[in-house]
Design a protein around this motif. Sequence first.
Motif, PDB file in Angstrom:
ATOM      1  N   ARG A  79      -8.049   5.848  -2.409  1.00 52.62           N
ATOM      2  CA  ARG A  79      -8.801   5.445  -3.633  1.00 52.62           C
ATOM      3  C   ARG A  79      -8.681   3.979  -4.101  1.00 52.62           C
ATOM      4  N   ALA A  80      -7.624   3.322  -3.698  1.00 58.07           N
ATOM      5  CA  ALA A  80      -7.258   1.986  -3.753  1.00 58.07           C
ATOM      6  C   ALA A  80      -8.325   1.169  -2.804  1.00 58.07           C
ATOM      7  N   LEU A  81      -8.762   1.470  -1.731  1.00 61.70           N
ATOM      8  CA  LEU A  81      -9.711   1.156  -1.027  1.00 61.70           C
ATOM      9  C   LEU A  81     -11.028   1.248  -1.456  1.00 61.70           C
ATOM     10  N   GLY A  82     -11.185   2.217  -2.184  1.00 60.79           N
ATOM     11  CA  GLY A  82     -12.613   2.673  -2.616  1.00 60.79           C
ATOM     12  C   GLY A  82     -13.064   4.050  -2.171  1.00 60.79           C
ATOM     13  N   TYR A  83     -12.196   4.671  -1.455  1.00 60.01           N
ATOM     14  CA  TYR A  83     -12.695   6.092  -1.071  1.00 60.01           C
ATOM     15  C   TYR A  83     -12.652   7.010  -2.038  1.00 60.01           C
TER      16      TYR A  83
END
Length: 129
Positions: A102-106
């Motif tokens: 989620r930090a990477l945007g997934y």
Amino acid sequence: MSGIVSGWPQALLRLESLSVLIAASAAYAWQGGSWWLFAALFFVPDLSMLGYLGGRKAGAMLYNLAHWYVLPLACVAWGASGKAPSVLATGLVWAAHIGFDRALGYGLKYGKGFGFTHLGAMGKAHRDA
């Protein structure tokens, strides 16, 4: 409303997820877990992407189930009872993985396709938007 977060709230959600990655990793280290095991388990939740072989909706459902914080937190709660240290370790690695993704945007997926997430469109979906 599109159901996709953008702007400042998106940045806060991604920072929150980075915090989960750091906290879960720190707790794992504090428990004295094996870093070899951490590395071996870290990407296991991504096997849920195989659900996309059954179609976009099935893929999104399986991916979301494997990337929903409730399941690793249940493992942490059970493992923290002191009777299942391996379950605690697994839950911490799992939560760290979700925080990383989620930090990477997934984000959690929509049935429209892999690139359509609650954190915004990614990859080809982003280019087409």
